[in-house]
Scaffold this active site. Structure first.
Site, PDB file in Angstrom:
ATOM      1  N   SER A  56       0.913  -1.247   0.075  1.00 35.32           N
ATOM      2  CA  SER A  56       0.011   0.107   0.005  1.00 35.32           C
ATOM      3  C   SER A  56       0.893   1.189   0.125  1.00 35.32           C
ATOM      4  O   SER A  56       2.090   1.361   0.454  1.00 35.32           O
ATOM      5  CB  SER A  56      -1.072  -0.116   1.252  1.00 35.32           C
ATOM      6  OG  SER A  56      -1.500   1.181   1.477  1.00 35.32           O
ATOM      7  N   TYR A  74      -3.064  -0.463   9.811  1.00 36.82           N
ATOM      8  CA  TYR A  74      -3.104  -0.869   8.406  1.00 36.82           C
ATOM      9  C   TYR A  74      -1.542  -0.300   7.748  1.00 36.82           C
ATOM     10  O   TYR A  74      -0.890  -1.189   7.106  1.00 36.82           O
ATOM     11  CB  TYR A  74      -4.038  -0.221   7.453  1.00 36.82           C
ATOM     12  CG  TYR A  74      -4.026  -0.881   5.934  1.00 36.82           C
ATOM     13  CD1 TYR A  74      -4.741  -2.228   5.861  1.00 36.82           C
ATOM     14  CD2 TYR A  74      -3.699   0.107   5.314  1.00 36.82           C
ATOM     15  CE1 TYR A  74      -4.631  -2.209   4.331  1.00 36.82           C
ATOM     16  CE2 TYR A  74      -3.857  -0.335   3.615  1.00 36.82           C
ATOM     17  CZ  TYR A  74      -4.279  -1.573   3.412  1.00 36.82           C
ATOM     18  OH  TYR A  74      -4.402  -1.844   2.118  1.00 36.82           O
TER      19      TYR A  74
END
Length: 259
Positions: free
Chosen positions: A151, A164
């Site tokens: 990500s 995350y």
């Protein structure tokens, strides 16, 4: 030599076996389809059976060789059981793609132990355990490809990165450690770094048209990503022509990271 033969030598996955976690939806599904269409036998690992069945039915209807394993990747026992089931379908894998993930991102001051533990279990520990299960065998056979989907939050903090972002940053470090251990034996380990991609994992942001438009404006291409944008990069990293590419984070983000 014909162009078809040349391209086949570079990119064909004929005879290879791939395991793709999170392969029933989003980027994982697009990657599973790409690997199958390039010739690999693909085992998709995810939780929800209806989506697994639909994904495998689609791949087999298109002439691919595919199967599914329903598993809970949030526990060590679940990961280990999934690995054994997956290896029992077409044999030990040559390619491992870790695309499964959870996206729980409360504000930092609301981040509790449960969210932290759940995020790390699926996003980081499952890829580690699967690598430990399959990586040594790949090295022993002299060929392997490990691909993690990470990500932007592995590199920069925005839209409440929280646990995350930490898990994805650690996953990129895991890829480098795996590359250090196994690349001398023919196993490459890399990550694909998405920008903002319109998938179920990003359902919360997808529901905000203004935020979606703002993110698209941050790219150099002027649009947000699609799952299909990862097909070519995945086939390249999974195949013979990527043997000298390892430990890398390859951005597939429309230029978002450099704009």
């Amino acid at each position: 030599m014909t162009s078809q033969r040349y391209l086949s030598d570079l990119f064909s996955l004929d005879g290879r076996v791939a395991v793709v976690t999170g392969g029933s939806s989003g980027i994982g599904r697009a990657v599973a389809e790409a690997l199958a269409r390039a010739g690999a036998s693909v085992v998709i690992v995810a939780r929800r059976k209806p989506e697994l069945v639909a994904a495998v039915d689609e791949l087999t209807a298109a002439g691919g060789r595919a199967a599914w394993v329903s598993a809970d990747l949030g526990t060590r026992a679940g990961v280990r059981a999934a690995a054994e089931q997956a290896a029992g379908v077409f044999g030990e894998p040559d390619i491992l793609v870790n695309s499964a993930g959870i996206n729980l991102r409360p504000p930092m001051d609301e981040l509790d132990d449960d969210v932290w533990d759940a995020t790390m279990a699926v996003n980081l520990e499952a890829p580690f355990l699967l690598g430990q299960r399959f990586g040594p065998g790949m090295a022993e056979r002299g060929f392997g490809r490990i691909i993690h989907i990470t990500s932007q939050q592995a590199h920069r903090a925005f839209v409440q990165s929280g646990a995350y972002g930490v898990s994805k940053g650690a996953l990129e470090s895991l890829a480098r450690s795996q590359a250090e251990a196994w690349s001398p034996h023919g196993v490459t380990c890399n990550t694909l770094v998405p920008g903002f991609v319109m998938t179920p994992l990003n359902a919360r942001l997808c529901a905000d048209p203004e935020r979606v438009a703002a993110l698209a404006a941050r790219t150099l291409t002027g649009r947000n990503g699609l799952a299909a944008d990862f097909a070519g990069a995945a086939v390249f990293l999974a195949g013979p022509s990527s043997g000298y590419v390892t430990g890398q984070a390859i951005f597939v983000d429309g230029g978002l990271s450099v704009h």
